[in-house]
Design a protein around this motif. Structure first.
Motif, PDB file in Angstrom:
ATOM      1  N   ARG A 237       0.370  -0.890  -0.241  1.00  0.00           N
ATOM      2  CA  ARG A 237       0.011   0.395  -0.104  1.00  0.00           C
ATOM      3  C   ARG A 237       0.302   1.223  -0.514  1.00  0.00           C
ATOM      4  NH1 ARG A 237      -5.548  -0.641   0.340  1.00  0.00           N
ATOM      5  NH2 ARG A 237      -5.429   1.619   1.694  1.00  0.00           N
ATOM      6  N   PHE A 238      -0.055   2.434  -0.966  1.00  0.00           N
ATOM      7  CA  PHE A 238       1.081   3.299  -0.597  1.00  0.00           C
ATOM      8  C   PHE A 238       0.103   4.665  -0.813  1.00  0.00           C
ATOM      9  CE2 PHE A 238       2.579   0.319  -3.872  1.00  0.00           C
ATOM     10  CZ  PHE A 238       4.625   0.685  -3.535  1.00  0.00           C
ATOM     11  N   ASP A 239      -0.603   5.400  -1.233  1.00  0.00           N
ATOM     12  CA  ASP A 239      -0.632   6.386  -0.823  1.00  0.00           C
ATOM     13  C   ASP A 239      -2.486   6.183  -0.887  1.00  0.00           C
ATOM     14  OD1 ASP A 239      -2.215   9.211  -1.123  1.00  0.00           O
ATOM     15  OD2 ASP A 239      -1.482  10.096  -2.861  1.00  0.00           O
ATOM     16  N   GLU A 240      -2.788   6.362   0.681  1.00  0.00           N
ATOM     17  CA  GLU A 240      -4.485   6.266   0.736  1.00  0.00           C
ATOM     18  C   GLU A 240      -5.003   7.291  -0.010  1.00  0.00           C
ATOM     19  OE1 GLU A 240      -4.896   4.003   1.957  1.00  0.00           O
ATOM     20  OE2 GLU A 240      -3.210   3.619   2.232  1.00  0.00           O
ATOM     21  N   ASP A 241      -4.415   8.392  -0.564  1.00  0.00           N
ATOM     22  CA  ASP A 241      -5.594   9.245  -1.137  1.00  0.00           C
ATOM     23  C   ASP A 241      -5.839   8.979  -2.665  1.00  0.00           C
ATOM     24  OD1 ASP A 241      -6.374  10.211   1.343  1.00  0.00           O
ATOM     25  OD2 ASP A 241      -4.398  11.998   0.682  1.00  0.00           O
ATOM     26  N   CYS A 242      -4.399   7.874  -3.189  1.00  0.00           N
ATOM     27  CA  CYS A 242      -4.737   7.807  -4.817  1.00  0.00           C
ATOM     28  C   CYS A 242      -5.898   5.893  -4.631  1.00  0.00           C
ATOM     29  CB  CYS A 242      -3.588   7.170  -4.449  1.00  0.00           C
ATOM     30  SG  CYS A 242      -3.687   6.128  -6.834  1.00  0.00           S
ATOM     31  N   ILE A 243      -7.030   6.480  -5.595  1.00  0.00           N
ATOM     32  CA  ILE A 243      -8.149   5.812  -4.991  1.00  0.00           C
ATOM     33  C   ILE A 243      -8.014   5.220  -6.414  1.00  0.00           C
ATOM     34  CG2 ILE A 243     -10.580   4.734  -5.121  1.00  0.00           C
ATOM     35  CD1 ILE A 243     -10.117   7.491  -2.852  1.00  0.00           C
ATOM     36  N   ALA A 244      -8.772   4.138  -7.226  1.00  0.00           N
ATOM     37  CA  ALA A 244      -8.812   3.510  -8.528  1.00  0.00           C
ATOM     38  C   ALA A 244      -8.872   2.243  -8.910  1.00  0.00           C
ATOM     39  CB  ALA A 244      -6.754   2.997  -9.087  1.00  0.00           C
ATOM     40  N   GLN A 245      -9.095   2.039 -10.167  1.00  0.00           N
ATOM     41  CA  GLN A 245     -10.410   0.657 -10.303  1.00  0.00           C
ATOM     42  C   GLN A 245     -10.014   0.039 -11.171  1.00  0.00           C
ATOM     43  OE1 GLN A 245     -14.678   1.218  -9.155  1.00  0.00           O
ATOM     44  NE2 GLN A 245     -15.498  -0.158  -9.746  1.00  0.00           N
ATOM     45  N   ALA A 246     -10.687  -0.977 -12.505  1.00  0.00           N
ATOM     46  CA  ALA A 246      -9.880  -1.270 -13.298  1.00  0.00           C
ATOM     47  C   ALA A 246     -10.995  -1.519 -13.734  1.00  0.00           C
ATOM     48  CB  ALA A 246      -8.375  -2.346 -13.358  1.00  0.00           C
ATOM     49  N   PHE A 247     -11.596  -1.780 -15.015  1.00  0.00           N
ATOM     50  CA  PHE A 247     -12.446  -2.755 -15.504  1.00  0.00           C
ATOM     51  C   PHE A 247     -12.002  -2.855 -16.851  1.00  0.00           C
ATOM     52  CE2 PHE A 247     -13.522   1.892 -16.234  1.00  0.00           C
ATOM     53  CZ  PHE A 247     -14.458   1.968 -17.960  1.00  0.00           C
ATOM     54  N   GLU A 248     -12.678  -3.235 -17.370  1.00  0.00           N
ATOM     55  CA  GLU A 248     -13.005  -3.530 -18.645  1.00  0.00           C
ATOM     56  C   GLU A 248     -14.334  -3.945 -19.589  1.00  0.00           C
ATOM     57  OE1 GLU A 248      -9.939  -7.698 -20.168  1.00  0.00           O
ATOM     58  OE2 GLU A 248     -11.355  -8.196 -19.677  1.00  0.00           O
ATOM     59  N   THR A 249     -14.116  -3.950 -20.738  1.00  0.00           N
ATOM     60  CA  THR A 249     -15.492  -3.713 -21.575  1.00  0.00           C
ATOM     61  C   THR A 249     -15.086  -4.670 -23.187  1.00  0.00           C
ATOM     62  OG1 THR A 249     -14.985  -1.861 -22.765  1.00  0.00           O
ATOM     63  CG2 THR A 249     -16.587  -1.724 -20.711  1.00  0.00           C
ATOM     64  N   GLY A 250     -16.249  -4.973 -23.401  1.00  0.00           N
ATOM     65  CA  GLY A 250     -15.922  -5.855 -25.062  1.00  0.00           C
ATOM     66  C   GLY A 250     -17.239  -6.347 -25.044  1.00  0.00           C
ATOM     67  N   PRO A 251     -17.089  -7.524 -25.976  1.00  0.00           N
ATOM     68  CA  PRO A 251     -17.363  -8.578 -26.320  1.00  0.00           C
ATOM     69  C   PRO A 251     -18.998  -9.620 -25.537  1.00  0.00           C
ATOM     70  CG  PRO A 251     -16.058  -8.171 -28.296  1.00  0.00           C
ATOM     71  CD  PRO A 251     -15.665  -7.985 -26.454  1.00  0.00           C
ATOM     72  N   VAL A 252     -18.037  -9.526 -24.518  1.00  0.00           N
ATOM     73  CA  VAL A 252     -18.479 -10.450 -23.312  1.00  0.00           C
ATOM     74  C   VAL A 252     -19.500 -10.057 -21.853  1.00  0.00           C
ATOM     75  CG1 VAL A 252     -17.074 -12.093 -24.229  1.00  0.00           C
ATOM     76  CG2 VAL A 252     -16.289 -11.055 -22.501  1.00  0.00           C
ATOM     77  N   VAL A 253     -19.292  -8.648 -22.038  1.00  0.00           N
ATOM     78  CA  VAL A 253     -20.056  -7.968 -20.986  1.00  0.00           C
ATOM     79  C   VAL A 253     -21.257  -7.168 -21.174  1.00  0.00           C
ATOM     80  CG1 VAL A 253     -17.968  -7.542 -19.356  1.00  0.00           C
ATOM     81  CG2 VAL A 253     -18.501  -5.721 -21.148  1.00  0.00           C
ATOM     82  N   ARG A 254     -21.802  -6.716 -20.813  1.00  0.00           N
ATOM     83  CA  ARG A 254     -23.004  -6.341 -20.663  1.00  0.00           C
ATOM     84  C   ARG A 254     -22.721  -5.355 -21.940  1.00  0.00           C
ATOM     85  NH1 ARG A 254     -22.626  -2.880 -15.935  1.00  0.00           N
ATOM     86  NH2 ARG A 254     -22.371  -0.436 -16.191  1.00  0.00           N
ATOM     87  N   HIS A 255     -24.643  -4.931 -22.850  1.00  0.00           N
ATOM     88  CA  HIS A 255     -24.139  -3.786 -23.541  1.00  0.00           C
ATOM     89  C   HIS A 255     -24.205  -2.680 -23.351  1.00  0.00           C
ATOM     90  CE1 HIS A 255     -24.520  -2.588 -27.825  1.00  0.00           C
ATOM     91  NE2 HIS A 255     -26.038  -1.974 -27.067  1.00  0.00           N
ATOM     92  N   ASN A 256     -23.775  -1.649 -23.955  1.00  0.00           N
ATOM     93  CA  ASN A 256     -22.824  -0.118 -23.690  1.00  0.00           C
ATOM     94  C   ASN A 256     -23.035   0.019 -22.387  1.00  0.00           C
ATOM     95  OD1 ASN A 256     -24.174   0.657 -25.461  1.00  0.00           O
ATOM     96  ND2 ASN A 256     -26.665   0.418 -24.864  1.00  0.00           N
ATOM     97  N   ALA A 257     -21.996  -0.896 -21.920  1.00  0.00           N
ATOM     98  CA  ALA A 257     -21.118  -0.726 -20.509  1.00  0.00           C
ATOM     99  C   ALA A 257     -19.989   0.534 -21.056  1.00  0.00           C
ATOM    100  CB  ALA A 257     -20.509  -2.118 -19.945  1.00  0.00           C
ATOM    101  N   MET A 258     -19.145   0.935 -21.580  1.00  0.00           N
ATOM    102  CA  MET A 258     -18.196   1.400 -21.912  1.00  0.00           C
ATOM    103  C   MET A 258     -19.022   2.834 -21.817  1.00  0.00           C
ATOM    104  SD  MET A 258     -15.712   2.189 -22.019  1.00  0.00           S
ATOM    105  CE  MET A 258     -14.901   3.358 -21.246  1.00  0.00           C
ATOM    106  N   SER A 259     -20.078   2.598 -23.195  1.00  0.00           N
ATOM    107  CA  SER A 259     -21.123   3.747 -23.170  1.00  0.00           C
ATOM    108  C   SER A 259     -21.451   4.960 -22.279  1.00  0.00           C
ATOM    109  CB  SER A 259     -22.017   3.642 -24.396  1.00  0.00           C
ATOM    110  OG  SER A 259     -23.538   5.205 -24.629  1.00  0.00           O
TER     111      SER A 259
END
Length: 497
Positions: A312-334
């Motif tokens: 763990r580093f900076d407690e104030d640096c909050i992040a979240q990864a996510f991925e979209t594409g043909p196998v996730v719900r439609h319009n997720a990136m939009s």
């Protein structure tokens, strides 16, 4: 007595005509009734099918549906169920900015990850470099990547859409091969279309010879037996590097020189790359393996994202990864783009190379300045896709009348994909604001709430703005009628681009 067969050609013609007519109606009906399609998309496809019956039917069968094949979907879903999601609870942030919380929650609904604190994320490049020397930032990003690979001790996992055998691509390939020779587990996957020249070259063979495990993603979609059951132009557009389960890279940069020799007329390619440490690395590792395991069948990797407790580093640096594409719900990136835009209260700055927005994104952008948010969009002045360039410019009048500031960057293809919101939140990754990223491609992105990092990204955006041309409404209104006709005609077909 001779048999009279003079009627046979007529009957065959009638039968063939009837078959084509029935197929024409069935395919048009499919375009009208297919789920997860906007009215504009339905209208565009029906127009193509009706105006050019044979070509339209063939085009729809090949390109009309976002179908990656049932077998591949089953493999991906099976792998996802086997792999436990990263344990984010222990790394939950103590506090999340109010208008960032809904964005993190929306991203969680896509892949199941939660926002995590304790990260350290750096924007690679030279903040003091001249605005008219954009290639320096790209070179320094590759320098950092190579240095980290050279220090790898356990694993190097890499996914790129485009990998070229040029200066940067060669340096990264050599570093990966050297890592494999000293016993580091190296896995490389590249898009079969985007990296086709690299795959056919000597570097690819050298990587395999050094012990690197290699994967050409989506390499079967253009085979005859797949064309009838899956769309042939789907792409793995992700840019992911994970080293030793401790360091991750995310952004728009492919593994290539800024000179981008496959399209030198549009060079340089100007990109943005982030170097990440902390709990968000495990999420990025999960995204890589969720693509690797279904395609290779490699076992023993299901628990790998949780193999090491993240530092763990900076407690104030909050992040979240996510991925979209043909196998996730439609319009997720939009949905994610639109939600980020609507979250802006004071300021919204968007840099994207390919702007073919759907209606929800365009409406969201036009609404931003009307509620008091200073809104800026930055596009490349010359686009390597003529169709995308025409469609992008068809939106200028609406954007400018709504109060959006539109800029065109003249020094090359501004390939960065970065959105900054109120100096508090950023969305950075591989996804463009075009129909390919919204509907077709596999993409990976980061949502970040960290004032210091967002300020650094904004300064990079300001560097782009400082050399860009601001487009005026009277300039757009003075475009000849023929120019506007072409732009709007192409834009009408954007749902099928």
């Amino acid at each position: 007595m001779s048999l009279d067969l003079t009627w046979l050609p007529t009957a065959l013609n009638l039968g063939l005509t009837g078959f084509v007519f029935a197929a024409h109606l069935l395919i048009a009906a499919r375009a009208l009734t297919r789920p997860n399609r906007t009215p504009a998309s339905r209208a565009a496809w029906v127009a193509v099918i009706m105006l050019a019956p044979v070509a339209g039917m063939v085009a729809y069968l090949l390109l009309g549906e976002t179908n990656i094949g049932r077998a591949r979907v089953d493999r991906i879903e099976h792998a996802g169920k086997r792999m436990p999601s990263p344990d984010d609870a222990a790394n939950a942030p103590s506090a999340v900015p109010d208008h960032a919380a809904p964005l993190f929650e929306l991203a969680r609904s896509i892949n199941g990850f939660h926002a995590v604190g304790g990260n350290r994320i750096a924007l690679l490049g030279d903040e003091d470099s001249a605005a008219d020397d954009p290639k320096r930032d790209c070179r320094l990003a590759i320098d950092a990547l190579v240095a980290d690979i050279e220090q790898a001790r356990e694993s190097v996992h890499i996914a790129f859409y485009i990998w070229l055998d040029d200066g940067a691509g060669g340096r990264v390939a050599d570093a990966v091969a050297d890592a494999a020779r000293r016993g580091v587990a190296c896995r490389v996957m590249v898009d079969a279309f985007g990296s086709r020249a690299f795959i056919a070259g000597e570097r690819w063979k050298q990587l395999g010879g050094a012990g690197v495990k290699l994967l050409r993603t989506l390499d079967d979609l253009n085979r005859l037996q797949h064309i009838a059951f899956s769309r042939m132009d789907l792409r793995d557009h992700r840019k992911i590097v994970v080293i030793d389960n401790k360091i991750a890279y995310c952004g728009s940069q492919n593994c290539a020189d800024a000179e981008f020799r496959i399209k030198p007329a549009y060079a340089p390619w100007i990109d943005l790359l982030l170097r990440c440490e902390g709990p968000v690395v495990r999420q990025t590792q999960f995204l890589f393996l969720s693509g690797w395991i279904p395609e290779t069948g490699e076992t023993g990797l299901d628990d790998y994202p949780d193999a090491a407790t993240p530092q763990r580093f900076d407690e104030d640096c909050i992040a979240q990864a996510f991925e979209t594409g043909p196998v996730v719900r439609h319009n997720a990136m939009s949905d994610m783009f639109a939600a980020c835009i609507y979250a802006a209260r004071r300021e919204l700055t968007i840099v994207t190379p390919y702007f073919v927005p759907d209606e929800s994104i365009l409406r969201a952008i036009c609404a931003a300045p009307r509620r008091g948010a200073a809104t800026r969009l930055v596009f490349p002045q010359r686009n390597d896709s003529w169709f995308v360039g025409q469609t992008c410019r068809s939106t200028y009048a609406d954007l400018l009348r709504a109060g959006v500031e539109v800029y065109e960057y003249p020094l090359g293809i501004l390939h960065t994909k970065a959105m900054c919101i109120d100096g508090e939140v950023a969305l950075v990754g591989s996804a463009n604001m075009d129909r390919r990223s919204l509907d077709l491609n596999f993409e990976n992105n980061l949502v970040i709430a960290d004032r210091a990092l967002v300020a650094a990204i904004r300064r990079r955006q300001d560097k782009y703005l400082s050399v860009s041309h601001r487009v005026a409404l009277d300039e757009v209104e003075a475009w000849p009628l023929r120019v506007r006709l072409v732009q709007n005609a192409v834009a009408m077909m954007s749902p099928v681009l």
